[in-house]
Design an enzyme around this catalytic site. Structure first.
Site, short mmCIF file in Angstrom:
data_model
loop_
_atom_site.label_atom_id
_atom_site.label_comp_id
_atom_site.label_asym_id
_atom_site.label_seq_id
_atom_site.Cartn_x
_atom_site.Cartn_y
_atom_site.Cartn_z
N GLN A 203 52.16 7.16 67.78
CA GLN A 203 53.17 6.67 68.75
C GLN A 203 53.50 5.43 68.73
O GLN A 203 52.37 4.48 68.76
CB GLN A 203 52.81 7.50 70.24
CG GLN A 203 53.05 8.85 70.40
CD GLN A 203 54.60 9.48 70.50
OE1 GLN A 203 55.20 8.62 70.28
NE2 GLN A 203 54.54 10.63 70.87
N ASP B 102 55.30 19.58 69.78
CA ASP B 102 55.63 18.44 69.77
C ASP B 102 56.27 18.20 68.40
O ASP B 102 56.21 17.57 67.43
CB ASP B 102 54.49 17.34 70.03
CG ASP B 102 55.18 15.82 69.78
OD1 ASP B 102 56.42 15.50 69.97
OD2 ASP B 102 54.62 14.78 69.65
N GLU C 165 49.81 21.18 60.94
CA GLU C 165 50.57 19.86 60.58
C GLU C 165 51.14 19.99 59.19
O GLU C 165 50.60 20.54 58.37
CB GLU C 165 49.98 18.68 60.87
CG GLU C 165 50.35 17.29 60.42
CD GLU C 165 51.71 16.98 60.71
OE1 GLU C 165 52.75 16.28 60.24
OE2 GLU C 165 52.08 17.24 61.97
N CYS D 95 72.51 -6.25 66.12
CA CYS D 95 71.35 -5.61 65.54
C CYS D 95 71.60 -4.13 65.92
O CYS D 95 71.56 -3.44 64.89
CB CYS D 95 69.91 -5.94 66.04
SG CYS D 95 68.73 -5.05 65.87
N CYS E 160 61.47 -10.42 66.89
CA CYS E 160 62.03 -9.41 67.42
C CYS E 160 61.22 -9.00 68.76
O CYS E 160 60.08 -8.96 68.57
CB CYS E 160 61.76 -8.24 66.40
SG CYS E 160 62.36 -6.40 67.34
N CYS F 162 61.36 14.39 71.74
CA CYS F 162 62.10 13.08 71.61
C CYS F 162 63.63 13.18 71.60
O CYS F 162 64.40 12.30 71.23
CB CYS F 162 61.69 12.28 70.41
SG CYS F 162 61.84 13.07 68.74
N CYS G 171 68.34 -2.65 70.24
CA CYS G 171 68.08 -2.46 71.64
C CYS G 171 69.44 -2.45 72.46
O CYS G 171 69.84 -3.58 72.84
CB CYS G 171 67.27 -3.90 71.99
SG CYS G 171 65.69 -4.02 71.48
N CYS H 105 67.59 -12.08 73.64
CA CYS H 105 67.63 -11.93 72.20
C CYS H 105 69.26 -12.25 71.62
O CYS H 105 70.31 -11.52 71.95
CB CYS H 105 67.35 -10.72 71.58
SG CYS H 105 67.34 -10.34 69.76
#
Length: 466
Positions: free
Chosen positions: A292, A394, A342, A74, A165, A420, A77, A68
């Site tokens: 996800q 989570d 939640e 950017c 992208c 995460c 990535c 890319c």
């Protein structure tokens, strides 16, 4: 390299007598593990230096040519310029480092990846948010913010842009370019965050990988009457577009989405599927609900979570931070009692509908803020948390509040924690150990190839008392 894709070196500091007086960390922009290079210091802070490469003397064997041309600008990535095998090594190292810093002595497994060390880093995202703005010539541009700035790196609408992208499906690029052109043709003004004028702030897309249908959401500062005309043109051009929303965000804020959604045309929800350990589940997804972004990797993650949870028939299961019910319904037998909690009301409504779709007749879902200690305590008492056999966690990146961990530790249930953020996971594991729980192994999962993020899953069980 660190998780920002920056090379890390140490500069040895010597006094005039050549006696060793220590070293200082140097963050080298664009540096890769194993590079030998000449660098120039461009910033001096109290505890570190920042440098850029002036001359690359010996390139690292881990370097690859980025596919890319905007990769360096950017900042999304951050690992596109290194081999995927080395990226997985780095991510395992990030988790190991986080555990060490929190004093957690635990084995870190090899990183689970959808395609092993070869890596599938193309088109895996089923969601994107793209800022809309103007370039110096007044042209409307759509792209991504450069790292730590609000300067838009244009993918569409400016000379030299990439028009694609690599981690998004091609249809996202095609829709974004169509919308950009439509805005230009109809003289629609992008939002100006300094003047607080203009209309279009962001584009927000979601895609179902099982149906290929796309949900398009245009984020505007105020409600715009032209949305109906735009929706007609968009759906006439793209058969994949199943629904068009307008989101209203009138505030001076960096937050992308406002609270109000207007369905302009099409379906209220997307429908997608997950297949985990041979059990297929179907889920309806509202625009504000969590899903996800890498479905195939999510199946890998949830399969590992199900293995660690090892839920037996008749066991009661709590799915905390449950979203639309994906984890609980993917790993819990449909005849078991499942309780989900939640904070997002729309997600709770989705979860209730998803339970009906999947035949989970004993599943119940409620809306509650787990960060509100009193409220969550009352809700946990209501559902009988002390009788739970398995708890699925989570949480968001900030992890769990200490009060919540203390409450869950009193249940003596086995806990499967998905995170995460390795740093907050390590912190919470240290807390759970102090509360009489133990864990022996954490498994990283590469949910976001070519970025600096890594997901983790771990089982935490009550320590055996002698």
């Amino acid at each position: 390299m660190n998780s920002l894709g920056v090379g890390v070196a140490r500069l040895q500091l010597d006094d005039n007598t050549s006696a060793n007086v220590g070293s200082v960390v140097v963050f080298v922009q664009g540096g890769c593990t194993g590079d030998v290079c000449e660098v120039k210091i461009i910033k001096v802070a109290s505890s570190y230096l920042v440098a850029r490469i002036e001359k690359l003397l010996e390139p690292s064997p881990y370097r690859v040519e980025p596919d890319c041309k905007l990769a360096k600008k950017c900042g999304g990535c951050v690992f596109r310029g290194i081999s995927y095998a080395h990226e997985l090594e780095l991510k395992r190292g990030f988790v190991q480092s986080a555990m060490r810093k929190s004093g957690v002595d635990i084995e870190v497994a090899e990183v689970l990846s959808v395609s092993g060390s070869s890596g599938s880093a193309v088109g895996y995202r089923n969601k994107c948010q793209l800022p809309v703005g103007s370039d110096k010539n007044g042209n409307i541009v759509v792209g991504f913010y450069a790292e730590r700035t609000h300067e838009i790196i244009p993918l569409y609408g400016s000379e030299g842009c990439d028009s694609d992208c690599k981690i998004q499906p091609r249809v996202f690029s095609e829709i974004a370019e169509f919308l950009r052109g439509w805005f230009e043709a109809h003289h629609i003004k992008p939002y100006d965050e300094v003047k607080h004028t203009g209309s279009v702030r962001h584009l927000y897309f979601r895609r179902s990988e099982s149906t290929d249908e796309v949900m398009v959401c245009v984020v505007n500062r105020v409600h715009c009457e032209w949305m109906n005309e735009l929706s007609d043109g968009l759906r006439a051009r793209f058969s994949e577009v199943a629904s068009v929303y307008e989101n209203i965000n009138p505030d001076r804020t960096n937050v992308v989405l406002g609270r109000e959604y207007r369905l302009i045309s099409g379906s209220e929800k997307l429908r997608d599927r997950l297949c985990v350990n041979g059990r297929e589940r179907t889920f309806d997804i509202s625009p504000e609900s969590f899903w996800q972004v890498n479905r195939t990797a999510a199946e890998l993650l949830y399969a590992k979570a199900g293995e660690l949870a090892d839920i037996k028939p008749g066991e009661r299961v709590l799915d905390l931070f449950c979203g639309i019910g994906t984890i609980g319904m993917s790993v819990c037998p449909p005849e078991n009692e499942l309780y989900g909690i939640e904070i997002v009301e729309a997600a709770v409504e989705n979860a209730r509908g998803n339970a009906q779709i999947n035949g989970c007749t004993k599943a119940q879902f409620s809306c509650c803020d787990a960060a509100d200690a009193d409220a969550i305590d009352r809700e946990l008492d209501r559902i009988g948390v002390d009788d739970m056999d398995v708890i699925l966690l989570d949480p968001p990146r900030k992890g769990c509040a200490p009060e919540l961990l203390e409450r869950l530790a009193r249940t003596r249930a086995r806990i499967v924690y998905i995170s995460c953020n390795p740093e907050t996971l390590a912190r919470d594991l240290a807390r759970m150990r102090s509360l009489g729980y133990e864990c022996s192994r954490v498994t990283p999962v590469d949910m976001f190839p070519r970025t600096g993020h890594v997901e983790c899953v771990v089982r935490i069980t009550p320590a055996i008392r002698s």
